[in-house]
Design a protein around this motif. Structure first.
Motif, PDB file in Angstrom:
ATOM      1  N   SER A  29       0.833  -1.207   0.000  1.00 30.29           N
ATOM      2  CA  SER A  29       0.000   0.000   0.000  1.00 30.29           C
ATOM      3  C   SER A  29       0.869   1.258   0.000  1.00 30.29           C
ATOM      4  O   SER A  29       0.398   2.334  -0.357  1.00 30.29           O
ATOM      5  CB  SER A  29      -0.924   0.018   1.222  1.00 30.29           C
ATOM      6  N   CYS A  30       2.128   1.133   0.446  1.00 31.37           N
ATOM      7  CA  CYS A  30       3.058   2.265   0.599  1.00 31.37           C
ATOM      8  C   CYS A  30       2.458   3.354   1.481  1.00 31.37           C
ATOM      9  O   CYS A  30       2.711   4.548   1.295  1.00 31.37           O
ATOM     10  CB  CYS A  30       3.476   2.821  -0.765  1.00 31.37           C
ATOM     11  N   ASP A  31       1.676   2.934   2.474  1.00 28.83           N
ATOM     12  CA  ASP A  31       1.035   3.847   3.425  1.00 28.83           C
ATOM     13  C   ASP A  31       1.688   3.638   4.793  1.00 28.83           C
ATOM     14  O   ASP A  31       1.354   2.682   5.505  1.00 28.83           O
ATOM     15  CB  ASP A  31      -0.462   3.553   3.478  1.00 28.83           C
ATOM     16  N   PRO A  32       2.635   4.507   5.176  1.00 28.61           N
ATOM     17  CA  PRO A  32       3.371   4.312   6.431  1.00 28.61           C
ATOM     18  C   PRO A  32       2.481   4.199   7.670  1.00 28.61           C
ATOM     19  O   PRO A  32       2.755   3.373   8.547  1.00 28.61           O
ATOM     20  CB  PRO A  32       4.281   5.541   6.516  1.00 28.61           C
ATOM     21  N   GLU A  33       1.437   4.989   7.756  1.00 24.48           N
ATOM     22  CA  GLU A  33       0.537   4.926   8.916  1.00 24.48           C
ATOM     23  C   GLU A  33      -0.153   3.570   8.988  1.00 24.48           C
ATOM     24  O   GLU A  33      -0.230   2.959  10.057  1.00 24.48           O
ATOM     25  CB  GLU A  33      -0.503   6.049   8.856  1.00 24.48           C
ATOM     26  N   ARG A  34      -0.666   3.113   7.875  1.00 24.61           N
ATOM     27  CA  ARG A  34      -1.339   1.799   7.832  1.00 24.61           C
ATOM     28  C   ARG A  34      -0.376   0.689   8.244  1.00 24.61           C
ATOM     29  O   ARG A  34      -0.713  -0.165   9.066  1.00 24.61           O
ATOM     30  CB  ARG A  34      -1.880   1.531   6.421  1.00 24.61           C
ATOM     31  N   VAL A  35       0.813   0.706   7.673  1.00 20.92           N
ATOM     32  CA  VAL A  35       1.799  -0.341   7.971  1.00 20.92           C
ATOM     33  C   VAL A  35       2.179  -0.317   9.448  1.00 20.92           C
ATOM     34  O   VAL A  35       2.270  -1.362  10.091  1.00 20.92           O
ATOM     35  CB  VAL A  35       3.039  -0.195   7.064  1.00 20.92           C
ATOM     36  N   SER A  36       2.346   0.875  10.013  1.00 15.07           N
ATOM     37  CA  SER A  36       2.804   0.987  11.400  1.00 15.07           C
ATOM     38  C   SER A  36       1.828   0.361  12.391  1.00 15.07           C
ATOM     39  O   SER A  36       2.235  -0.087  13.465  1.00 15.07           O
ATOM     40  CB  SER A  36       3.057   2.446  11.769  1.00 15.07           C
ATOM     41  N   ARG A  37       0.552   0.292  12.052  1.00 15.35           N
ATOM     42  CA  ARG A  37      -0.448  -0.268  12.974  1.00 15.35           C
ATOM     43  C   ARG A  37      -0.328  -1.779  13.148  1.00 15.35           C
ATOM     44  O   ARG A  37      -0.967  -2.351  14.025  1.00 15.35           O
ATOM     45  CB  ARG A  37      -1.850   0.125  12.522  1.00 15.35           C
ATOM     46  N   ALA A  38       0.501  -2.441  12.345  1.00 18.83           N
ATOM     47  CA  ALA A  38       0.729  -3.878  12.501  1.00 18.83           C
ATOM     48  C   ALA A  38       1.813  -4.179  13.545  1.00 18.83           C
ATOM     49  O   ALA A  38       2.064  -5.337  13.852  1.00 18.83           O
ATOM     50  CB  ALA A  38       1.125  -4.494  11.161  1.00 18.83           C
ATOM     51  N   TYR A  39       2.430  -3.127  14.096  1.00 21.17           N
ATOM     52  CA  TYR A  39       3.543  -3.264  15.024  1.00 21.17           C
ATOM     53  C   TYR A  39       3.153  -2.745  16.404  1.00 21.17           C
ATOM     54  O   TYR A  39       2.317  -1.853  16.530  1.00 21.17           O
ATOM     55  CB  TYR A  39       4.760  -2.484  14.496  1.00 21.17           C
ATOM     56  N   THR A  40       3.775  -3.273  17.442  1.00 15.39           N
ATOM     57  CA  THR A  40       3.533  -2.755  18.792  1.00 15.39           C
ATOM     58  C   THR A  40       4.019  -1.312  18.861  1.00 15.39           C
ATOM     59  O   THR A  40       4.882  -0.898  18.074  1.00 15.39           O
ATOM     60  CB  THR A  40       4.257  -3.602  19.860  1.00 15.39           C
ATOM     61  N   VAL A  41       3.475  -0.555  19.804  1.00 18.79           N
ATOM     62  CA  VAL A  41       3.875   0.855  19.926  1.00 18.79           C
ATOM     63  C   VAL A  41       5.359   0.992  20.256  1.00 18.79           C
ATOM     64  O   VAL A  41       5.971   2.009  19.932  1.00 18.79           O
ATOM     65  CB  VAL A  41       3.014   1.618  20.960  1.00 18.79           C
ATOM     66  N   ASP A  42       5.949  -0.044  20.864  1.00 23.19           N
ATOM     67  CA  ASP A  42       7.372  -0.019  21.207  1.00 23.19           C
ATOM     68  C   ASP A  42       8.181  -1.021  20.365  1.00 23.19           C
ATOM     69  O   ASP A  42       9.233  -1.486  20.782  1.00 23.19           O
ATOM     70  CB  ASP A  42       7.575  -0.297  22.691  1.00 23.19           C
ATOM     71  N   SER A  43       7.679  -1.322  19.176  1.00 24.16           N
ATOM     72  CA  SER A  43       8.337  -2.293  18.297  1.00 24.16           C
ATOM     73  C   SER A  43       9.805  -1.929  18.071  1.00 24.16           C
ATOM     74  O   SER A  43      10.178  -0.760  17.991  1.00 24.16           O
ATOM     75  CB  SER A  43       7.604  -2.327  16.951  1.00 24.16           C
ATOM     76  N   HIS A  44      10.629  -2.967  17.962  1.00 21.96           N
ATOM     77  CA  HIS A  44      12.069  -2.815  17.749  1.00 21.96           C
ATOM     78  C   HIS A  44      12.416  -3.417  16.394  1.00 21.96           C
ATOM     79  O   HIS A  44      12.080  -4.570  16.121  1.00 21.96           O
ATOM     80  CB  HIS A  44      12.850  -3.529  18.866  1.00 21.96           C
ATOM     81  N   TRP A  45      13.081  -2.635  15.548  1.00 23.59           N
ATOM     82  CA  TRP A  45      13.497  -3.083  14.222  1.00 23.59           C
ATOM     83  C   TRP A  45      15.007  -2.949  14.058  1.00 23.59           C
ATOM     84  O   TRP A  45      15.627  -2.040  14.593  1.00 23.59           O
ATOM     85  CB  TRP A  45      12.916  -2.189  13.143  1.00 23.59           C
TER      86      TRP A  45
END
Length: 157
Positions: A29-45
């Motif tokens: 989707s190339c939608d950063p907000e949409r993608v970010s919701r699949a991760y915990t608020v404190d996600s570590h990458w």
């Protein structure tokens, strides 16, 4: 109430594949907000040599990424899974603003919380320039890969 992103652990082969396809669709989707919701608020990458902490940083990273990587198309495939972790291999194609095409290949290791949100993502990625005629990922627009489009194994990647 906690957010939930089904399927949730423990993963079976079928639910791991479902989770992978949902991630692929989100990233396409190339939608950063949409993608970010699949991760915990404190996600570590760890993405290549960059370390990213939390959703706000994920949004900033993806915004930068998709500003540079135009006509982005991604395919992910299951490598392995256990109850709370999934390993995937992936490839994506994009062009830069000068019209140069690239294909990136990589592996990701994912760990999920009990609500199906990804809390850890470790990505190793290698990139190669390709000619436009070497592209293999074709669908009309940013969005989900059509069901009939071949996956990585079918494309020989």
């Amino acid at each position: 109430m906690s957010e939930s992103r089904p399927p949730v652990p423990p993963f079976t082969r079928a639910s791991a594949i479902q989770k992978i396809r949902a991630a692929e669709d989100g990233w396409n989707s190339c939608d950063p907000e949409r993608v970010s919701r699949a991760y915990t608020v404190d996600s570590h990458w760890r993405n290549r040599a960059e370390f990213i902490e939390g959703r706000e940083a994920i949004v900033a990273f993806l915004t930068r990424k998709w500003t540079r990587e135009l006509e982005y198309r991604l395919i992910k495939e299951l490598w392995a899974h256990d109850e709370t972790r999934i390993a995937v291999r992936f490839a994506y194609e994009y062009r830069d603003d000068s019209g140069n095409w690239f294909r990136a290949h990589g592996n990701e290791n994912w760990e999920f919380d009990e609500h199906g949100l990804m809390r850890k993502r470790y990505a190793c990625i290698n990139e190669q320039p390709i000619q436009e005629g070497e592209r293999k990922f074709f669908w009309d627009r940013s969005g989900p890969r059509p069901a009939e489009h071949p996956g990585l194994s079918e494309l020989g990647l």
